[in-house]
Design a protein around this motif. Sequence first.
Motif, short mmCIF file in Angstrom:
data_model
loop_
_atom_site.label_atom_id
_atom_site.label_comp_id
_atom_site.label_asym_id
_atom_site.label_seq_id
_atom_site.Cartn_x
_atom_site.Cartn_y
_atom_site.Cartn_z
N HIS A 98 19.66 22.58 -50.77
CA HIS A 98 18.66 22.42 -49.69
C HIS A 98 18.25 23.79 -49.15
O HIS A 98 18.51 24.13 -48.00
CB HIS A 98 19.22 21.55 -48.56
N THR A 99 17.57 24.55 -49.98
CA THR A 99 17.14 25.90 -49.60
C THR A 99 16.21 25.86 -48.40
O THR A 99 16.30 26.72 -47.50
CB THR A 99 16.42 26.58 -50.79
N GLU A 100 15.32 24.86 -48.36
CA GLU A 100 14.36 24.79 -47.24
C GLU A 100 15.06 24.55 -45.91
O GLU A 100 14.68 25.12 -44.88
CB GLU A 100 13.29 23.72 -47.51
N LEU A 101 16.12 23.72 -45.93
CA LEU A 101 16.88 23.47 -44.69
C LEU A 101 17.65 24.72 -44.29
O LEU A 101 17.78 25.03 -43.09
CB LEU A 101 17.84 22.30 -44.87
N THR A 102 18.17 25.44 -45.27
CA THR A 102 18.89 26.69 -44.99
C THR A 102 17.96 27.67 -44.30
O THR A 102 18.33 28.30 -43.31
CB THR A 102 19.43 27.32 -46.30
N ASN A 103 16.74 27.79 -44.80
CA ASN A 103 15.77 28.75 -44.24
C ASN A 103 15.34 28.36 -42.83
O ASN A 103 14.88 29.22 -42.06
CB ASN A 103 14.55 28.86 -45.15
N GLU A 104 15.48 27.09 -42.49
CA GLU A 104 15.13 26.65 -41.14
C GLU A 104 16.14 27.11 -40.10
O GLU A 104 15.78 27.33 -38.93
CB GLU A 104 15.03 25.12 -41.09
N LYS A 112 17.76 32.77 -40.15
CA LYS A 112 16.58 33.65 -40.14
C LYS A 112 17.01 35.08 -39.86
O LYS A 112 17.63 35.35 -38.83
CB LYS A 112 15.59 33.17 -39.06
#
Length: 398
Positions: free
Chosen positions: A262-268, A271
Motif C-alpha cells: 500500500h504505497t499510496e497509504l504510506t505516502n499519505e 511525508k
Amino acid sequence: MQQIEHIKKQIQPDYLATIIYTSGTTGNPKGVMLSHKNIVSNVLSSIECFDFCDSNECSLSFLPLNHVFERTIMYIYLHKGIEVYFAEGMETIAQNLKEVKPVVFTTVPRLLEKVYEKIDAKGSELSGFKRKMFNWAVNLGLQYDVDPQNRSFLYNVQLKIADAFIYKKWREAIGGKIKAIITGSAACQVKLLKLFTAANIIVMEGYGLTETSPVVSVNRYQSSGRKFGTIGKVVKDVEVKIADDGEIICRGPNIMMGYYKHTELTNEVVKDGWFYTGDIGTFIDNTFLKITDRKKEIFKISGGKYIAPLPIENKMKESPYIEQIMVVGQNEKFVGALIVPSVDKIKEYFAKVGIQFDNEFDLSTNKDILKLVRTELNQFNQLFSAHEQVKKISISPN
C-alpha cells in the motif's frame, strides 16, 4: 553455530523483520512493515525507561505478542536479562501475579480498571472502622501529587499510615513485589494513576503506534519524569513536533518501512521522513506530551462548533456507573452519548438505596438506571463548555 553466524551476517539492519497488522480502529487493518533497525533502535531508545528493574527480577506477560507493544517490551526484557513468565490465561492473571511476584508487567487501561474494581469491591465488603479506613485511604490517594514538593509533611505521614493499613494489601494482591506497571494503547484515568501511585505502584503510561515500532514517549519511573494526564517524555533518538493543525508528527529510526503493498497509504502518512500519527496533542511545560484527541474523531455540530470527544469520554468514564461511552453528534444540534453501564456498580447502588435490581431489566429503558446515569453526566457536564455538554444519552440494553 557457524551456520547461524553465517545467516546473521546476511541480514542487514534495513531488511524487513516483521509485518504487524494494525487493529483497524480507524479503517481496514494495514500490514506495517518493520525492519530490524526499526525494532532494535526502539528497544535501545526505550531501555533507559526500565532502569528500575534488574536482571535478577521477573515480569509477567499476558498481552498478545502479535501486537507490537508486547513484542517490543519482550525484546527489552530479553536485552536486560529479566525473566519472563507467561500467564496461563486472561482468567488466571490475578492468581499468576501472586505466584510469580513480578516487579513489572504491561497492561492496557481497561485491565487496570478491572484491577481497581476488584480492590474497590473488596473495600465495599468491609464495615465499620475498616470501611472508614478504606474510604479515607482512597480519598487520600485521589489527592496525590506526583511532585514531592507539593505534598505536605502531614500528607506524607498520612500516606504512611494508609500504606500500613490499606495500600500494602493492594500491592500484595498483585504479587507484593511490583515496582511499576507499563500501560498504553488508550488513555488511563488520572484517578487511577493517582490511586496506584499513592499506593507505591508506579504506573508508567506511554504512547506509540505500530508504525513507530511502537514507543514514542513514556512517563518515567522517577517522579521528575512523570506527569499525570500526559503520555510522558519523548524517548531518545525520536523527534516529535506539533503540526500547524495540532497533529502529533514524529520521525526517527523507529518509523516503519511502510504499509505492505500500500504505497499510496504510506505516502499519505509519511511525508519528508515525518510520520503523521492522526492524534492531536500538545506539549505540557515543553516536556510532557499530551494527547487531546484523535484527528479523525473530531466532529462539528450543526451550530458550527467543533467537538473533541476524547476528553469528554475520559472524564465521563470516571463515574463508577459508566463502563464505556462514545460521544456522538456529527451535524446534530447538540452532543449525545452511547453508554454501556457498569451493571455490578449499579446493582450495589440499588441495594444501598432499596431499589430491587432485576436481571431481566432492559437497561436502556429502566427509569432508575437512566436517572442515575443522567445525574452522573450532569455533574461532569459542568466541567465543559455549553456546546460540549452531553444533552442526550442512549444506554446499551444489555
